[in-house]
Design a protein around this motif. Structure first.
Motif, PDB file in Angstrom:
ATOM      1  N   UNK A  59       0.815  -1.214   0.000  1.00  0.00           N
ATOM      2  CA  UNK A  59       0.000   0.000   0.000  1.00  0.00           C
ATOM      3  C   UNK A  59       0.854   1.272   0.000  1.00  0.00           C
ATOM      4  N   UNK A  60       2.061   1.172   0.525  1.00  0.00           N
ATOM      5  CA  UNK A  60       2.929   2.345   0.556  1.00  0.00           C
ATOM      6  C   UNK A  60       3.192   2.944  -0.815  1.00  0.00           C
ATOM      7  N   UNK A  61       3.142   2.105  -1.859  1.00  0.00           N
ATOM      8  CA  UNK A  61       3.354   2.650  -3.215  1.00  0.00           C
ATOM      9  C   UNK A  61       2.191   3.554  -3.625  1.00  0.00           C
ATOM     10  N   UNK A  62       0.975   3.277  -3.143  1.00  0.00           N
ATOM     11  CA  UNK A  62      -0.145   4.192  -3.396  1.00  0.00           C
ATOM     12  C   UNK A  62       0.099   5.533  -2.697  1.00  0.00           C
ATOM     13  N   UNK A  63       0.662   5.468  -1.488  1.00  0.00           N
ATOM     14  CA  UNK A  63       1.003   6.697  -0.774  1.00  0.00           C
ATOM     15  C   UNK A  63       2.035   7.494  -1.561  1.00  0.00           C
ATOM     16  N   UNK A  64       3.029   6.797  -2.116  1.00  0.00           N
ATOM     17  CA  UNK A  64       4.072   7.458  -2.913  1.00  0.00           C
ATOM     18  C   UNK A  64       3.466   8.150  -4.128  1.00  0.00           C
ATOM     19  N   UNK A  65       2.576   7.447  -4.841  1.00  0.00           N
ATOM     20  CA  UNK A  65       1.948   8.030  -6.036  1.00  0.00           C
ATOM     21  C   UNK A  65       1.086   9.237  -5.669  1.00  0.00           C
ATOM     22  N   UNK A  66       0.391   9.146  -4.535  1.00  0.00           N
ATOM     23  CA  UNK A  66      -0.420  10.289  -4.089  1.00  0.00           C
ATOM     24  C   UNK A  66       0.467  11.474  -3.745  1.00  0.00           C
ATOM     25  N   UNK A  67       1.577  11.226  -3.046  1.00  0.00           N
ATOM     26  CA  UNK A  67       2.514  12.302  -2.720  1.00  0.00           C
ATOM     27  C   UNK A  67       3.121  12.906  -3.981  1.00  0.00           C
ATOM     28  N   UNK A  68       3.386  12.076  -4.962  1.00  0.00           N
ATOM     29  CA  UNK A  68       3.947  12.568  -6.216  1.00  0.00           C
ATOM     30  C   UNK A  68       3.066  13.649  -6.828  1.00  0.00           C
ATOM     31  N   UNK A  69       1.745  13.465  -6.705  1.00  0.00           N
ATOM     32  CA  UNK A  69       0.803  14.434  -7.266  1.00  0.00           C
ATOM     33  C   UNK A  69       0.523  15.592  -6.311  1.00  0.00           C
TER      34      UNK A  69
ATOM     35  N   UNK B 272       7.065   4.678   5.756  1.00  0.00           N
ATOM     36  CA  UNK B 272       6.469   3.575   5.009  1.00  0.00           C
ATOM     37  C   UNK B 272       7.488   2.604   4.429  1.00  0.00           C
ATOM     38  N   UNK B 273       8.751   3.050   4.292  1.00  0.00           N
ATOM     39  CA  UNK B 273       9.745   2.222   3.603  1.00  0.00           C
ATOM     40  C   UNK B 273      11.017   2.086   4.431  1.00  0.00           C
ATOM     41  N   UNK B 274      11.461   0.850   4.579  1.00  0.00           N
ATOM     42  CA  UNK B 274      12.798   0.555   5.067  1.00  0.00           C
ATOM     43  C   UNK B 274      13.642   0.112   3.873  1.00  0.00           C
ATOM     44  N   UNK B 275      13.164  -0.899   3.168  1.00  0.00           N
ATOM     45  CA  UNK B 275      13.760  -1.284   1.901  1.00  0.00           C
ATOM     46  C   UNK B 275      13.205  -0.399   0.783  1.00  0.00           C
ATOM     47  N   UNK B 276      13.981  -0.235  -0.255  1.00  0.00           N
ATOM     48  CA  UNK B 276      13.596   0.515  -1.466  1.00  0.00           C
ATOM     49  C   UNK B 276      13.197   1.954  -1.154  1.00  0.00           C
ATOM     50  N   UNK B 277      13.796   2.469  -0.105  1.00  0.00           N
ATOM     51  CA  UNK B 277      13.477   3.830   0.326  1.00  0.00           C
ATOM     52  C   UNK B 277      13.910   4.872  -0.698  1.00  0.00           C
ATOM     53  N   UNK B 278      15.089   4.654  -1.305  1.00  0.00           N
ATOM     54  CA  UNK B 278      15.574   5.606  -2.300  1.00  0.00           C
ATOM     55  C   UNK B 278      14.665   5.691  -3.505  1.00  0.00           C
TER      56      UNK B 278
ATOM     57  N   UNK C  47      -2.822  -1.642   9.134  1.00  0.00           N
ATOM     58  CA  UNK C  47      -2.526  -2.982   9.604  1.00  0.00           C
ATOM     59  C   UNK C  47      -1.301  -3.584   8.948  1.00  0.00           C
ATOM     60  N   UNK C  48      -0.341  -2.753   8.553  1.00  0.00           N
ATOM     61  CA  UNK C  48       0.854  -3.205   7.839  1.00  0.00           C
ATOM     62  C   UNK C  48       2.116  -2.821   8.583  1.00  0.00           C
ATOM     63  N   UNK C  49       3.237  -3.330   8.097  1.00  0.00           N
ATOM     64  CA  UNK C  49       4.554  -2.894   8.519  1.00  0.00           C
ATOM     65  C   UNK C  49       5.204  -2.153   7.367  1.00  0.00           C
ATOM     66  N   UNK C  50       6.215  -1.345   7.675  1.00  0.00           N
ATOM     67  CA  UNK C  50       6.974  -0.673   6.624  1.00  0.00           C
ATOM     68  C   UNK C  50       7.606  -1.709   5.706  1.00  0.00           C
ATOM     69  N   UNK C  51       7.690  -1.404   4.436  1.00  0.00           N
ATOM     70  CA  UNK C  51       8.278  -2.329   3.469  1.00  0.00           C
ATOM     71  C   UNK C  51       9.731  -2.621   3.850  1.00  0.00           C
ATOM     72  N   UNK C  52      10.048  -3.892   4.050  1.00  0.00           N
ATOM     73  CA  UNK C  52      11.400  -4.278   4.429  1.00  0.00           C
ATOM     74  C   UNK C  52      11.617  -4.366   5.913  1.00  0.00           C
TER      75      UNK C  52
END
Length: 442
Positions: A8-18, A128-134, A195-200
Protein backbone atom coordinates in the motif's frame (compact mmCIF):
# COMPACT_ATOMS: atom_id res chain seq x y z
CA UNK A 1 0.56 -7.76 10.42
CA UNK A 2 0.50 -9.14 6.88
CA UNK A 3 1.83 -7.35 3.83
CA UNK A 4 -0.36 -7.06 0.76
CA UNK A 5 0.90 -8.37 -2.60
CA UNK A 6 1.03 -4.78 -3.86
CA UNK A 7 2.36 -2.83 -0.91
CA UNK A 8 0.00 0.00 0.00
CA UNK A 9 2.93 2.35 0.56
CA UNK A 10 3.35 2.65 -3.21
CA UNK A 11 -0.14 4.19 -3.40
CA UNK A 12 1.00 6.70 -0.77
CA UNK A 13 4.07 7.46 -2.91
CA UNK A 14 1.95 8.03 -6.04
CA UNK A 15 -0.42 10.29 -4.09
CA UNK A 16 2.51 12.30 -2.72
CA UNK A 17 3.95 12.57 -6.22
CA UNK A 18 0.80 14.43 -7.27
CA UNK A 19 -0.02 16.33 -4.05
CA UNK A 20 3.36 17.68 -2.99
CA UNK A 21 4.65 17.59 -6.58
CA UNK A 22 1.95 20.06 -7.58
CA UNK A 23 2.68 22.45 -4.74
CA UNK A 24 6.44 22.24 -5.37
CA UNK A 25 5.94 22.98 -9.06
CA UNK A 26 3.86 26.06 -8.18
CA UNK A 27 6.66 27.32 -5.91
CA UNK A 28 9.62 26.61 -8.18
CA UNK A 29 9.14 25.82 -11.86
CA UNK A 30 5.97 27.80 -12.70
CA UNK A 31 6.04 30.75 -10.30
CA UNK A 32 7.80 33.16 -12.68
CA UNK A 33 5.31 32.51 -15.50
CA UNK A 34 3.35 35.35 -13.88
CA UNK A 35 6.35 37.72 -13.90
CA UNK A 36 5.45 39.79 -16.98
CA UNK A 37 1.65 40.14 -16.53
CA UNK A 38 1.81 40.87 -12.79
CA UNK A 39 4.70 43.34 -13.20
CA UNK A 40 2.82 45.22 -15.92
CA UNK A 41 -0.47 45.25 -13.99
CA UNK A 42 1.10 46.55 -10.76
CA UNK A 43 3.52 48.91 -12.48
CA UNK A 44 6.57 47.32 -10.86
CA UNK A 45 9.87 46.10 -12.29
CA UNK A 46 10.63 42.48 -13.04
CA UNK A 47 13.35 42.59 -10.41
CA UNK A 48 10.80 43.65 -7.80
CA UNK A 49 8.56 40.72 -8.70
CA UNK A 50 11.55 38.34 -8.73
CA UNK A 51 12.24 39.34 -5.12
CA UNK A 52 9.13 37.29 -4.23
CA UNK A 53 11.21 34.14 -4.67
CA UNK A 54 13.72 35.40 -2.10
CA UNK A 55 10.91 36.20 0.34
CA UNK A 56 9.42 32.72 -0.16
CA UNK A 57 12.81 31.12 0.55
CA UNK A 58 13.27 33.23 3.69
CA UNK A 59 9.82 32.18 4.90
CA UNK A 60 10.75 28.53 4.39
CA UNK A 61 13.92 29.09 6.44
CA UNK A 62 11.80 30.34 9.33
CA UNK A 63 8.98 27.81 9.15
CA UNK A 64 10.60 24.51 8.11
CA UNK A 65 11.89 23.29 11.52
CA UNK A 66 8.66 24.09 13.39
CA UNK A 67 6.42 22.65 10.70
CA UNK A 68 8.68 19.61 10.50
CA UNK A 69 8.05 18.94 14.20
CA UNK A 70 4.28 19.40 13.74
CA UNK A 71 4.23 17.17 10.66
CA UNK A 72 6.02 14.49 12.65
CA UNK A 73 3.11 14.38 15.13
CA UNK A 74 0.21 14.21 12.63
CA UNK A 75 1.36 14.41 9.03
CA UNK A 76 -2.02 14.16 7.29
CA UNK A 77 -3.73 16.80 9.43
CA UNK A 78 -0.87 19.31 9.27
CA UNK A 79 -0.39 18.69 5.53
CA UNK A 80 -4.08 19.42 4.94
CA UNK A 81 -3.90 22.64 6.97
CA UNK A 82 -0.72 23.74 5.18
CA UNK A 83 -2.30 23.06 1.79
CA UNK A 84 -5.34 25.13 2.74
CA UNK A 85 -3.08 28.05 3.64
CA UNK A 86 -0.84 27.45 0.63
CA UNK A 87 -3.64 27.56 -1.96
CA UNK A 88 -5.45 30.42 -0.20
CA UNK A 89 -2.24 32.46 -0.48
CA UNK A 90 -1.77 31.37 -4.11
CA UNK A 91 -5.31 32.54 -4.95
CA UNK A 92 -4.68 35.78 -3.03
CA UNK A 93 -2.04 36.78 -5.60
CA UNK A 94 -5.00 37.51 -7.90
CA UNK A 95 -6.17 40.37 -5.65
CA UNK A 96 -2.78 41.97 -4.99
CA UNK A 97 -2.87 45.67 -5.91
CA UNK A 98 0.51 47.00 -4.79
CA UNK A 99 4.07 45.95 -4.08
CA UNK A 100 3.74 45.78 -0.28
CA UNK A 101 0.72 43.46 -0.49
CA UNK A 102 2.53 41.31 -3.05
CA UNK A 103 5.40 40.74 -0.62
CA UNK A 104 3.07 39.98 2.30
CA UNK A 105 1.22 37.35 0.24
CA UNK A 106 4.55 35.90 -0.93
CA UNK A 107 5.68 35.56 2.69
CA UNK A 108 2.47 33.73 3.69
CA UNK A 109 2.76 31.56 0.58
CA UNK A 110 6.32 30.66 1.57
CA UNK A 111 5.41 29.84 5.16
CA UNK A 112 2.77 27.32 4.12
CA UNK A 113 4.93 25.92 1.30
CA UNK A 114 7.40 24.71 3.94
CA UNK A 115 4.77 22.19 5.08
CA UNK A 116 3.33 21.40 1.65
CA UNK A 117 6.28 20.25 -0.43
CA UNK A 118 9.39 18.22 0.40
CA UNK A 119 9.20 17.89 4.20
CA UNK A 120 5.94 15.86 4.45
CA UNK A 121 7.07 13.70 1.52
CA UNK A 122 10.31 12.80 3.24
CA UNK A 123 8.59 12.08 6.57
CA UNK A 124 5.96 9.77 5.08
CA UNK A 125 8.35 7.86 2.81
CA UNK A 126 10.71 7.35 5.73
CA UNK A 127 7.86 5.80 7.74
CA UNK A 128 6.47 3.58 5.01
CA UNK A 129 9.74 2.22 3.60
CA UNK A 130 12.80 0.56 5.07
CA UNK A 131 13.76 -1.28 1.90
CA UNK A 132 13.60 0.52 -1.47
CA UNK A 133 13.48 3.83 0.33
CA UNK A 134 15.57 5.61 -2.30
CA UNK A 135 13.30 4.52 -5.14
CA UNK A 136 10.18 5.49 -3.22
CA UNK A 137 11.62 8.90 -2.35
CA UNK A 138 12.68 9.64 -5.92
CA UNK A 139 9.30 8.64 -7.37
CA UNK A 140 7.50 10.89 -4.89
CA UNK A 141 9.84 13.79 -5.68
CA UNK A 142 9.58 13.32 -9.45
CA UNK A 143 6.05 14.69 -9.36
CA UNK A 144 7.18 18.32 -9.62
CA UNK A 145 8.56 17.71 -13.11
CA UNK A 146 5.40 15.94 -14.31
CA UNK A 147 2.91 18.34 -12.77
CA UNK A 148 5.11 21.29 -13.72
CA UNK A 149 4.77 20.48 -17.41
CA UNK A 150 0.95 20.34 -17.12
CA UNK A 151 0.69 23.41 -14.91
CA UNK A 152 2.97 25.50 -17.14
CA UNK A 153 0.66 25.00 -20.12
CA UNK A 154 -2.51 25.48 -18.03
CA UNK A 155 -1.27 28.69 -16.40
CA UNK A 156 -0.14 30.12 -19.75
CA UNK A 157 -3.53 29.28 -21.28
CA UNK A 158 -5.54 30.98 -18.52
CA UNK A 159 -3.28 34.06 -18.57
CA UNK A 160 -3.71 34.44 -22.33
CA UNK A 161 -7.47 33.85 -22.35
CA UNK A 162 -8.77 35.20 -19.03
CA UNK A 163 -5.90 37.03 -17.31
CA UNK A 164 -3.50 36.15 -14.53
CA UNK A 165 -6.14 36.61 -11.79
CA UNK A 166 -8.28 33.81 -13.18
CA UNK A 167 -5.14 31.68 -13.59
CA UNK A 168 -4.24 32.05 -9.91
CA UNK A 169 -7.75 31.32 -8.69
CA UNK A 170 -8.51 28.41 -11.04
CA UNK A 171 -5.22 26.63 -10.44
CA UNK A 172 -5.60 27.10 -6.67
CA UNK A 173 -9.16 25.76 -6.55
CA UNK A 174 -8.57 22.74 -8.80
CA UNK A 175 -5.26 21.80 -7.14
CA UNK A 176 -6.69 22.09 -3.63
CA UNK A 177 -9.74 19.92 -4.36
CA UNK A 178 -7.59 17.30 -6.10
CA UNK A 179 -5.00 17.26 -3.30
CA UNK A 180 -7.55 17.02 -0.47
CA UNK A 181 -9.24 14.06 -2.15
CA UNK A 182 -5.94 12.20 -2.51
CA UNK A 183 -4.96 12.87 1.11
CA UNK A 184 -8.32 11.81 2.52
CA UNK A 185 -8.74 8.73 0.32
CA UNK A 186 -5.17 7.42 0.05
CA UNK A 187 -2.51 8.93 2.30
CA UNK A 188 -2.10 7.47 5.80
CA UNK A 189 0.30 8.58 8.50
CA UNK A 190 2.00 5.20 9.01
CA UNK A 191 1.76 1.56 7.87
CA UNK A 192 0.14 0.54 11.16
CA UNK A 193 -2.92 2.60 10.18
CA UNK A 194 -3.54 0.00 7.46
CA UNK A 195 -2.53 -2.98 9.60
CA UNK A 196 0.85 -3.20 7.84
CA UNK A 197 4.55 -2.89 8.52
CA UNK A 198 6.97 -0.67 6.62
CA UNK A 199 8.28 -2.33 3.47
CA UNK A 200 11.40 -4.28 4.43
CA UNK A 201 10.77 -4.10 8.17
CA UNK A 202 10.72 -7.91 8.46
CA UNK A 203 14.10 -8.15 6.73
CA UNK A 204 15.55 -5.53 9.07
CA UNK A 205 14.34 -7.41 12.13
CA UNK A 206 15.92 -10.67 10.94
CA UNK A 207 19.18 -8.90 10.12
CA UNK A 208 19.56 -7.20 13.47
CA UNK A 209 21.85 -9.94 14.73
CA UNK A 210 24.64 -8.02 12.98
CA UNK A 211 25.66 -4.64 14.28
CA UNK A 212 26.81 -3.80 10.76
CA UNK A 213 23.27 -3.88 9.40
CA UNK A 214 23.24 -1.30 6.59
CA UNK A 215 19.59 -0.47 7.27
CA UNK A 216 20.25 0.70 10.84
CA UNK A 217 19.42 4.36 11.44
CA UNK A 218 20.55 7.02 13.86
CA UNK A 219 17.96 7.48 16.61
CA UNK A 220 19.29 10.54 18.42
CA UNK A 221 17.30 13.60 19.45
CA UNK A 222 18.01 17.01 17.86
CA UNK A 223 19.63 18.09 21.12
CA UNK A 224 21.98 15.08 21.09
CA UNK A 225 22.88 15.74 17.44
CA UNK A 226 24.16 19.24 18.17
CA UNK A 227 27.62 18.00 19.13
CA UNK A 228 27.87 15.22 16.54
CA UNK A 229 30.28 16.02 13.65
CA UNK A 230 28.42 13.79 11.19
CA UNK A 231 25.22 15.81 11.69
CA UNK A 232 27.04 19.08 11.00
CA UNK A 233 28.50 17.45 7.90
CA UNK A 234 24.95 16.56 6.79
CA UNK A 235 23.95 20.20 7.24
CA UNK A 236 26.95 21.41 5.20
CA UNK A 237 26.17 18.84 2.51
CA UNK A 238 22.54 20.00 2.32
CA UNK A 239 23.69 23.63 2.09
CA UNK A 240 26.12 22.89 -0.76
CA UNK A 241 23.50 20.78 -2.57
CA UNK A 242 21.12 23.75 -2.38
CA UNK A 243 23.80 26.28 -3.33
CA UNK A 244 24.99 24.43 -6.44
CA UNK A 245 21.74 22.74 -7.43
CA UNK A 246 19.43 25.67 -6.71
CA UNK A 247 21.81 28.21 -8.20
CA UNK A 248 22.14 26.34 -11.49
CA UNK A 249 18.40 25.60 -11.69
CA UNK A 250 17.54 29.29 -11.35
CA UNK A 251 20.28 30.61 -13.63
CA UNK A 252 20.45 27.89 -16.31
CA UNK A 253 17.72 29.51 -18.47
CA UNK A 254 19.70 32.78 -18.38
CA UNK A 255 22.93 31.02 -19.38
CA UNK A 256 21.22 29.19 -22.24
CA UNK A 257 19.63 32.41 -23.50
CA UNK A 258 22.92 34.32 -23.28
CA UNK A 259 24.80 31.54 -25.05
CA UNK A 260 22.48 30.11 -27.69
CA UNK A 261 19.77 32.65 -28.58
CA UNK A 262 20.22 35.06 -31.45
CA UNK A 263 17.88 37.13 -33.62
CA UNK A 264 17.23 34.17 -35.92
CA UNK A 265 17.80 31.13 -33.73
CA UNK A 266 16.16 30.23 -30.39
CA UNK A 267 17.86 27.12 -29.03
CA UNK A 268 17.64 27.83 -25.31
CA UNK A 269 14.02 26.70 -24.84
CA UNK A 270 14.69 23.45 -26.70
CA UNK A 271 17.77 22.70 -24.61
CA UNK A 272 15.94 23.54 -21.38
CA UNK A 273 13.00 21.30 -22.30
CA UNK A 274 15.46 18.50 -23.06
CA UNK A 275 16.92 18.82 -19.57
CA UNK A 276 13.45 18.72 -17.96
CA UNK A 277 12.48 15.66 -19.99
CA UNK A 278 15.61 13.79 -18.89
CA UNK A 279 15.03 14.83 -15.27
CA UNK A 280 11.69 13.00 -15.03
CA UNK A 281 13.36 9.64 -15.62
CA UNK A 282 16.65 10.59 -13.96
CA UNK A 283 15.03 11.12 -10.55
CA UNK A 284 13.59 7.62 -10.57
CA UNK A 285 16.89 6.18 -11.85
CA UNK A 286 18.83 7.93 -9.09
CA UNK A 287 16.50 6.65 -6.38
CA UNK A 288 16.96 3.12 -7.73
CA UNK A 289 20.74 3.63 -7.69
CA UNK A 290 20.65 4.78 -4.04
CA UNK A 291 18.99 1.47 -3.15
CA UNK A 292 21.04 -0.65 -5.51
CA UNK A 293 24.62 0.61 -5.09
CA UNK A 294 24.39 2.52 -1.81
CA UNK A 295 24.54 6.15 -0.73
CA UNK A 296 28.26 6.65 -1.34
CA UNK A 297 28.36 5.41 -4.92
CA UNK A 298 25.03 6.97 -5.87
CA UNK A 299 26.14 10.37 -4.55
CA UNK A 300 29.33 9.93 -6.58
CA UNK A 301 27.17 9.39 -9.68
CA UNK A 302 25.35 12.68 -8.99
CA UNK A 303 28.68 14.47 -8.49
CA UNK A 304 30.09 13.12 -11.76
CA UNK A 305 26.87 14.15 -13.56
CA UNK A 306 27.29 17.75 -12.38
CA UNK A 307 30.97 17.76 -13.36
CA UNK A 308 29.84 16.39 -16.75
CA UNK A 309 27.44 19.36 -16.91
CA UNK A 310 29.96 22.03 -15.95
CA UNK A 311 32.77 20.76 -18.22
CA UNK A 312 31.03 21.16 -21.62
CA UNK A 313 29.49 24.48 -20.54
CA UNK A 314 32.99 25.66 -19.55
CA UNK A 315 34.38 24.56 -22.95
CA UNK A 316 31.78 26.38 -25.09
CA UNK A 317 33.75 29.69 -25.33
CA UNK A 318 36.89 27.70 -26.19
CA UNK A 319 35.19 25.55 -28.84
CA UNK A 320 32.54 27.83 -30.41
CA UNK A 321 32.15 25.59 -33.47
CA UNK A 322 30.88 22.80 -31.19
CA UNK A 323 28.70 25.04 -29.04
CA UNK A 324 25.35 23.35 -29.55
CA UNK A 325 26.82 19.83 -29.22
CA UNK A 326 28.49 20.84 -25.94
CA UNK A 327 25.27 22.52 -24.80
CA UNK A 328 23.24 19.40 -25.54
CA UNK A 329 25.74 17.27 -23.63
CA UNK A 330 25.57 19.65 -20.69
CA UNK A 331 21.76 19.77 -20.40
CA UNK A 332 21.42 16.00 -20.75
CA UNK A 333 23.92 15.46 -17.91
CA UNK A 334 22.15 18.16 -15.89
CA UNK A 335 18.94 16.13 -16.17
CA UNK A 336 20.54 13.75 -13.66
CA UNK A 337 22.75 16.29 -11.86
CA UNK A 338 19.69 18.44 -11.15
CA UNK A 339 18.57 15.76 -8.67
CA UNK A 340 21.28 16.96 -6.27
CA UNK A 341 18.87 19.58 -4.96
CA UNK A 342 15.93 17.24 -4.40
CA UNK A 343 16.67 13.51 -4.31
CA UNK A 344 20.16 13.56 -2.77
CA UNK A 345 19.46 15.54 0.45
CA UNK A 346 16.14 13.73 1.01
CA UNK A 347 17.52 10.23 0.49
CA UNK A 348 20.67 10.96 2.50
CA UNK A 349 18.53 12.09 5.43
CA UNK A 350 16.09 9.18 5.10
CA UNK A 351 18.95 6.68 5.08
CA UNK A 352 20.59 8.29 8.13
CA UNK A 353 17.96 9.35 10.68
CA UNK A 354 15.32 7.24 12.38
CA UNK A 355 11.62 8.04 12.59
CA UNK A 356 11.30 9.26 16.16
CA UNK A 357 12.67 12.79 15.61
CA UNK A 358 12.77 12.75 11.83
CA UNK A 359 10.35 15.64 11.19
CA UNK A 360 12.27 18.18 13.24
CA UNK A 361 15.68 16.96 12.04
CA UNK A 362 14.68 17.03 8.38
CA UNK A 363 13.06 20.43 8.89
CA UNK A 364 16.45 21.78 9.98
CA UNK A 365 18.20 20.12 7.05
CA UNK A 366 15.59 21.51 4.68
CA UNK A 367 16.07 25.00 6.12
CA UNK A 368 19.83 24.77 5.57
CA UNK A 369 19.28 23.55 2.02
CA UNK A 370 16.95 26.47 1.29
CA UNK A 371 19.56 28.86 2.62
CA UNK A 372 21.90 27.50 -0.04
CA UNK A 373 19.21 27.79 -2.71
CA UNK A 374 18.51 31.39 -1.72
CA UNK A 375 22.20 32.32 -1.98
CA UNK A 376 22.98 30.30 -5.11
CA UNK A 377 21.12 32.32 -7.74
CA UNK A 378 22.30 35.82 -6.69
CA UNK A 379 25.86 34.53 -6.19
CA UNK A 380 25.97 33.22 -9.76
CA UNK A 381 24.52 36.47 -11.12
CA UNK A 382 27.15 38.45 -9.19
CA UNK A 383 29.99 36.27 -10.47
CA UNK A 384 28.81 36.72 -14.06
CA UNK A 385 28.63 40.50 -13.60
CA UNK A 386 32.11 40.65 -12.01
CA UNK A 387 33.52 38.66 -14.95
CA UNK A 388 31.91 40.90 -17.59
CA UNK A 389 29.31 38.37 -18.70
CA UNK A 390 31.60 35.34 -18.69
CA UNK A 391 30.18 32.16 -17.14
CA UNK A 392 33.48 30.27 -16.99
CA UNK A 393 34.14 30.99 -13.32
CA UNK A 394 30.60 29.81 -12.48
CA UNK A 395 31.11 26.37 -14.02
CA UNK A 396 34.58 26.04 -12.54
CA UNK A 397 33.33 27.03 -9.08
CA UNK A 398 30.30 24.72 -9.27
CA UNK A 399 32.56 21.79 -10.17
CA UNK A 400 34.80 22.46 -7.18
CA UNK A 401 31.93 22.94 -4.71
CA UNK A 402 30.18 19.76 -5.78
CA UNK A 403 33.35 17.78 -5.09
CA UNK A 404 33.46 19.37 -1.63
CA UNK A 405 29.81 18.33 -1.14
CA UNK A 406 30.71 14.75 -2.04
CA UNK A 407 33.61 14.73 0.44
CA UNK A 408 31.39 16.13 3.19
CA UNK A 409 28.64 13.57 2.59
CA UNK A 410 31.16 10.71 2.51
CA UNK A 411 32.49 11.88 5.87
CA UNK A 412 28.93 12.08 7.24
CA UNK A 413 28.18 8.52 6.12
CA UNK A 414 31.36 7.16 7.70
CA UNK A 415 31.12 9.19 10.92
CA UNK A 416 27.48 8.18 11.48
CA UNK A 417 28.23 4.44 11.51
CA UNK A 418 28.99 4.10 15.25
CA UNK A 419 25.64 5.70 16.09
CA UNK A 420 23.80 3.45 13.68
CA UNK A 421 25.42 0.43 15.33
CA UNK A 422 24.53 1.79 18.76
CA UNK A 423 20.89 1.96 17.69
CA UNK A 424 20.97 -1.71 16.67
CA UNK A 425 22.77 -2.76 19.84
CA UNK A 426 20.23 -0.87 21.95
CA UNK A 427 17.39 -2.63 20.18
CA UNK A 428 19.04 -5.99 20.76
CA UNK A 429 19.57 -5.15 24.44
CA UNK A 430 15.92 -4.18 24.81
CA UNK A 431 14.86 -7.51 23.30
CA UNK A 432 17.27 -9.39 25.54
CA UNK A 433 15.97 -7.59 28.63
CA UNK A 434 12.40 -8.34 27.60
CA UNK A 435 13.30 -12.00 27.27
CA UNK A 436 14.93 -12.07 30.72
CA UNK A 437 11.96 -10.34 32.29
CA UNK A 438 9.57 -12.80 30.71
CA UNK A 439 11.66 -15.73 31.91
CA UNK A 440 11.78 -14.28 35.43
CA UNK A 441 8.03 -13.84 35.44
CA UNK A 442 7.59 -17.54 34.65
Amino acid sequence: MQQQKFFYGWWVVLALMLVTGTSLALVVSTFNIYLNPVSEALGISKTQFALCSTIINLAVLVAAPKLGALLQKDTRKVLLLCLLGFYAAYAAFAWVSNLATLYVVAAVFGLFSAGSTVVPTSILVNRWFVARKGLAMSIALSGSALTGMVLAKSISYFIQTDGYGVAYQTIAACSLIFSVLLIVLIIRNRPEDKGLQALGADNTASANSSVHNSLALVNLSPKELRNKPFHWAMLVGAFLAGLVGGGIVMQLPVFLQDTFDSDSVKLSSTLLATSLGVMIFAKILLGWLYDRIGTQRATLVVTLSIIATCTPFFLIPLLPNMAWQLGLMGVVCWGLGNCVGTVTPSVMAAKTYGNEYYGQIYGNLHRTQYLGIGLGAPLIAKLVDLNHGSWSVVWLGAGVLIVVMLAVYLFAIKASQPYRQAAVITEQADKANSGLNAAAAK
